[in-house]
Design a protein around this motif. Structure first.
Motif, PDB file in Angstrom:
ATOM      1  N   GLU A  22       0.813  -1.259   0.123  1.00 16.33           N
ATOM      2  CA  GLU A  22       0.058  -0.258  -0.010  1.00 16.33           C
ATOM      3  C   GLU A  22       1.068   1.655  -0.070  1.00 16.33           C
ATOM      4  O   GLU A  22       0.220   2.232  -0.159  1.00 16.33           O
ATOM      5  CB  GLU A  22      -0.496  -0.009   1.011  1.00 16.33           C
ATOM      6  CG  GLU A  22      -2.154  -1.604   1.664  1.00 16.33           C
ATOM      7  CD  GLU A  22      -3.508  -0.861   0.704  1.00 16.33           C
ATOM      8  OE1 GLU A  22      -3.179   0.534  -0.052  1.00 16.33           O
ATOM      9  OE2 GLU A  22      -3.688  -2.042  -0.014  1.00 16.33           O
ATOM     10  N   SER A  23       2.097   1.025   0.383  1.00 18.69           N
ATOM     11  CA  SER A  23       2.918   2.307   0.480  1.00 18.69           C
ATOM     12  C   SER A  23       3.443   2.396  -1.435  1.00 18.69           C
ATOM     13  O   SER A  23       2.945   2.323  -2.333  1.00 18.69           O
ATOM     14  CB  SER A  23       3.934   1.910   0.916  1.00 18.69           C
ATOM     15  OG  SER A  23       4.498   1.141   2.098  1.00 18.69           O
ATOM     16  N   SER A  24       3.907   4.286  -1.141  1.00 14.53           N
ATOM     17  CA  SER A  24       3.887   4.583  -2.456  1.00 14.53           C
ATOM     18  C   SER A  24       5.032   4.924  -2.550  1.00 14.53           C
ATOM     19  O   SER A  24       6.451   5.542  -1.565  1.00 14.53           O
ATOM     20  CB  SER A  24       3.966   6.395  -2.157  1.00 14.53           C
ATOM     21  OG  SER A  24       1.896   6.003  -2.305  1.00 14.53           O
ATOM     22  N   ALA A  25       5.584   4.586  -3.687  1.00 14.93           N
ATOM     23  CA  ALA A  25       7.339   5.164  -4.355  1.00 14.93           C
ATOM     24  C   ALA A  25       7.334   5.527  -5.346  1.00 14.93           C
ATOM     25  O   ALA A  25       6.702   5.690  -5.608  1.00 14.93           O
ATOM     26  CB  ALA A  25       7.780   3.645  -4.941  1.00 14.93           C
ATOM     27  N   VAL A  26       8.477   6.825  -4.815  1.00 20.44           N
ATOM     28  CA  VAL A  26       9.145   8.334  -5.460  1.00 20.44           C
ATOM     29  C   VAL A  26      10.260   7.394  -6.324  1.00 20.44           C
ATOM     30  O   VAL A  26      11.219   7.412  -5.930  1.00 20.44           O
ATOM     31  CB  VAL A  26       8.352   9.099  -5.221  1.00 20.44           C
ATOM     32  CG1 VAL A  26       9.056  10.150  -6.132  1.00 20.44           C
ATOM     33  CG2 VAL A  26       7.418   9.436  -4.485  1.00 20.44           C
ATOM     34  N   GLY A  27      10.527   7.339  -7.316  1.00 18.40           N
ATOM     35  CA  GLY A  27      11.963   7.867  -8.153  1.00 18.40           C
ATOM     36  C   GLY A  27      11.957   8.753  -9.196  1.00 18.40           C
ATOM     37  O   GLY A  27      11.268   9.427 -10.301  1.00 18.40           O
TER      38      GLY A  27
ATOM     39  N   THR B 104      18.970   6.781 -10.208  1.00 19.29           N
ATOM     40  CA  THR B 104      17.192   6.671  -9.946  1.00 19.29           C
ATOM     41  C   THR B 104      17.793   6.667  -8.419  1.00 19.29           C
ATOM     42  O   THR B 104      17.645   5.782  -7.925  1.00 19.29           O
ATOM     43  CB  THR B 104      15.940   5.374 -10.192  1.00 19.29           C
ATOM     44  OG1 THR B 104      16.314   5.441 -12.056  1.00 19.29           O
ATOM     45  CG2 THR B 104      14.832   5.983 -10.455  1.00 19.29           C
ATOM     46  N   VAL B 105      17.176   7.399  -7.687  1.00 18.09           N
ATOM     47  CA  VAL B 105      16.977   7.414  -6.120  1.00 18.09           C
ATOM     48  C   VAL B 105      15.359   7.524  -5.765  1.00 18.09           C
ATOM     49  O   VAL B 105      14.634   8.115  -6.868  1.00 18.09           O
ATOM     50  CB  VAL B 105      17.118   8.683  -5.869  1.00 18.09           C
ATOM     51  CG1 VAL B 105      17.038   8.855  -4.458  1.00 18.09           C
ATOM     52  CG2 VAL B 105      18.766   9.210  -6.212  1.00 18.09           C
ATOM     53  N   VAL B 106      14.710   6.229  -5.684  1.00 19.90           N
ATOM     54  CA  VAL B 106      13.728   5.954  -5.150  1.00 19.90           C
ATOM     55  C   VAL B 106      14.323   5.914  -3.378  1.00 19.90           C
ATOM     56  O   VAL B 106      14.600   5.503  -2.604  1.00 19.90           O
ATOM     57  CB  VAL B 106      13.365   4.632  -5.440  1.00 19.90           C
ATOM     58  CG1 VAL B 106      11.975   4.252  -4.950  1.00 19.90           C
ATOM     59  CG2 VAL B 106      13.858   4.571  -6.526  1.00 19.90           C
ATOM     60  N   GLY B 107      12.206   6.491  -2.983  1.00 18.64           N
ATOM     61  CA  GLY B 107      12.464   6.303  -1.773  1.00 18.64           C
ATOM     62  C   GLY B 107      10.299   6.077  -1.610  1.00 18.64           C
ATOM     63  O   GLY B 107       9.796   5.946  -2.394  1.00 18.64           O
ATOM     64  N   ILE B 108      10.598   5.545  -0.058  1.00 16.01           N
ATOM     65  CA  ILE B 108       9.310   4.576  -0.552  1.00 16.01           C
ATOM     66  C   ILE B 108       8.457   5.061   1.021  1.00 16.01           C
ATOM     67  O   ILE B 108       9.368   5.491   1.981  1.00 16.01           O
ATOM     68  CB  ILE B 108       9.260   2.883  -0.509  1.00 16.01           C
ATOM     69  CG1 ILE B 108       7.433   2.853  -0.008  1.00 16.01           C
ATOM     70  CG2 ILE B 108      10.505   2.742   0.512  1.00 16.01           C
ATOM     71  CD1 ILE B 108       8.353   1.242  -0.530  1.00 16.01           C
ATOM     72  N   ASN B 109       7.829   5.073   1.227  1.00 18.08           N
ATOM     73  CA  ASN B 109       7.275   5.519   2.628  1.00 18.08           C
ATOM     74  C   ASN B 109       5.009   5.543   2.505  1.00 18.08           C
ATOM     75  O   ASN B 109       4.487   5.553   1.232  1.00 18.08           O
ATOM     76  CB  ASN B 109       7.503   6.964   2.985  1.00 18.08           C
ATOM     77  CG  ASN B 109       6.704   7.358   4.637  1.00 18.08           C
ATOM     78  OD1 ASN B 109       5.384   7.670   4.319  1.00 18.08           O
ATOM     79  ND2 ASN B 109       7.186   7.289   5.155  1.00 18.08           N
ATOM     80  N   ASN B 110       4.891   5.361   3.596  1.00 17.69           N
ATOM     81  CA  ASN B 110       3.208   5.066   3.698  1.00 17.69           C
ATOM     82  C   ASN B 110       2.529   6.218   3.016  1.00 17.69           C
ATOM     83  O   ASN B 110       1.069   6.249   2.649  1.00 17.69           O
ATOM     84  CB  ASN B 110       2.547   4.571   4.980  1.00 17.69           C
ATOM     85  CG  ASN B 110       2.956   3.808   4.988  1.00 17.69           C
ATOM     86  OD1 ASN B 110       3.133   3.024   4.584  1.00 17.69           O
ATOM     87  ND2 ASN B 110       2.983   3.739   6.779  1.00 17.69           N
ATOM     88  N   SER B 111       3.111   7.800   3.311  1.00 14.04           N
ATOM     89  CA  SER B 111       2.840   8.515   2.432  1.00 14.04           C
ATOM     90  C   SER B 111       3.499   9.210   1.479  1.00 14.04           C
ATOM     91  O   SER B 111       4.627   9.076   1.086  1.00 14.04           O
ATOM     92  CB  SER B 111       2.693   9.557   3.557  1.00 14.04           C
ATOM     93  OG  SER B 111       3.069  11.343   3.212  1.00 14.04           O
ATOM     94  N   LEU B 112       2.678   9.586   0.648  1.00 18.54           N
ATOM     95  CA  LEU B 112       3.391   9.892  -1.148  1.00 18.54           C
ATOM     96  C   LEU B 112       3.792  11.111  -0.776  1.00 18.54           C
ATOM     97  O   LEU B 112       5.277  11.741  -1.828  1.00 18.54           O
ATOM     98  CB  LEU B 112       2.507  10.016  -1.928  1.00 18.54           C
ATOM     99  CG  LEU B 112       2.583  10.991  -3.651  1.00 18.54           C
ATOM    100  CD1 LEU B 112       3.885   9.281  -4.336  1.00 18.54           C
ATOM    101  CD2 LEU B 112       1.532  10.776  -4.304  1.00 18.54           C
TER     102      LEU B 112
END
Ligand code: AMP
Ligand code: GLY
Length: 423
Positions: A331-336, A387-395
């Motif tokens: 369900e988490s959001s990932a941003v790259g 590519t730098v990727v972060g993941i969190n419950n909140s986008l």
């Protein structure tokens, strides 16, 4: 408890996508030896890189045989279009991806249109031309804008939007007359211009069964606010705000299911990852294109959200038993965000030092693509560097984490978009 023997895996490719694929395999409880051919400096930290040309499918076969790997997983489209899966299967090897015939869903836009027509899947209406004169004649009375596409693989660059007849004539000249994309533009498709929100949708397919789908947004233009030239992709996030279980189910049943069933019935079963590039128009969902593999940079975000074991999924794909496997997306959001060399996708420098920046990047994943090691220094060696990727419950937090980490990138020779996942 019965001990499971370790599974040796070979990943083919050298981009940030393949670093992400290798990373995902490396987290599997059943991973044995992990090889990447040819890999990059990122994969070198988690796998054994084997130096080989990624399009030399016979050399890749020799590597799989030499190391007696249990599974080969193909990242990019070219080896698939060249028939790497057919070749490995002839030698009794397990390989995940579509055969050459099934890979045509990506390598031939006219084949994809033909399958979509048989399957009753909505897509832009189109005409096909291999004669420039005929195309130009037809174009005189057409209404614009129109989209001109090289039929074959053109590294994401074979699509030209023509706003009027003059631009159409230029596009026909570049493709059919000058053959700018080589054999890929011996034939062109000219299709209606669709307006709407674009989404990339991914699912695992075992020939007949389809996994739960997930989605990612890809940013194709080089600069913020979608300015600048088209690139391979400058960033991605997953899942987009409008993605829902209902939309996933609708796309699975009205797009993926008919395509997979039709390919099965046509005796060209699709095994691997099916990627639909789609437009949500006011007239409903329409397919822009299919790809026969994971996207880059979409893989870097969706694999961080894949909770299920990739080795287990691969075996289910190979045994046509995907129905027995849960494919769970977190369900988490990932941003790259992709960091690229200034000038990309046109002319750019290589060989410059990325300095100590990379060591300072924290709380995120860094997937390497066009970097190399030179006397202990990380240097630029391609267009899309990492590519730098972060993941969190909140986008929002995932995005902030990535941009915070990127503040440490002090190199003058690079750029990245500031508006990824910023809707
Ligand atoms: P493709 O390689 O077919 O995905 O095309 C590359 C990009 O061109 C897509 O991601 C869209 O942004 C754009 N594009 C392709 N086909 C169309 C279309 N029929 N209408 C509008 N934009 C399109
Ligand atoms: N990001 C688009 C692609 O991989 O084709």
């Amino acid at each position: 408890m019965k001990k499971v023997s370790p599974i040796d895996v070979l990943v083919i490719g050298n981009g940030a996508r393949e670093h992400a694929i290798a990373w995902k395999f490396s987290t599997s409880p059943s991973i044995g030896r992990l090889y990447v051919a040819p890999g990059n400096i990122g994969t070198a930290g988690i796998a054994v890189n084997v130096d080989v040309d990624v399009n030399d499918i016979r050399a890749l076969l020799a590597i799989a045989l030499k190391f007696q790997v249990h599974i080969t997983f193909v990242g990019p489209e070219i080896p698939l279009a060249l028939g790497i899966v057919d070749l490995f299967q002839e030698h009794g090897l397990n390989i995940v991806g579509p055969t050459r015939a099934a890979a045509q869903i990506e390598s031939s836009k006219s084949f994809a249109k033909h399958i979509m027509k048989l399957a009753g899947v909505p897509t832009a209406s189109y005409k096909q031309f291999s004669c420039a004169k005929k195309a130009l004649e037809w174009g005189r009375n057409a209404s614009y804008p129109l989209v001109v596409k090289a039929d074959g693989l053109a590294a994401g660059k074979g699509v030209i939007i023509a706003g009027d007849y003059r631009e159409f004539a230029d596009a026909v000249d570049i493709t059919l007359s000058q053959m700018k994309f080589g054999k890929a533009s011996e034939m062109i498709l000219v299709e209606d211009f669709l307006i709407g929100t674009e989404v990339s949708v991914f699912g695992f397919v075992d020939g007949s069964n389809i996994s739960a789908l997930t989605a990612a947004k890809d940013y194709k233009r080089a600069y913020d606010d979608d300015f600048g030239p088209n690139t391979g992709g400058m960033g991605s996030y997953s899942v987009p705000e409008y993605w829902s279980d209902e939309l996933a189910m609708e796309i699975r049943e009205t797009i993926f299911r008919p395509i997979v069933t039709t390919m099965w019935e046509e005796n060209i079963p699709f095994v691997g990852i099916l990627y639909a590039g789609m437009m949500m128009t006011s007239d409903g969902l329409k397919v822009l294109e299919f790809n026969c593999r994971l996207g880059d940079p979409e893989a870097q975000v969706i694999l961080m959200r894949l909770e299920s074991d990739l080795i287990s999924i691969c075996y289910k794909l190979l045994n046509e038993s995907l129905a027995e496997q849960d494919v769970l997306w977190s369900e988490s959001s990932a941003v790259g965000v992709v960091v690229a060399a200034k000038g990309y996708p046109d002319k750019y420098k290589t060989g410059f030092s990325l300095g100590p920046s990379l060591d300072k990047i924290q709380n995120v994943m860094v997937f390497h693509g066009g970097t190399a090691m030179d006397h202990g220094r990380v240097i630029g060696n391609g267009g899309r560097l990492f590519t730098v990727v972060g993941i969190n419950n909140s986008l929002n937090i995932a995005r902030e984490t990535v941009y915070k980490a990127l503040e440490n990138v002090e190199c003058e020779e690079v750029f990245y978009r500031l508006d990824i996942a910023n809707s």
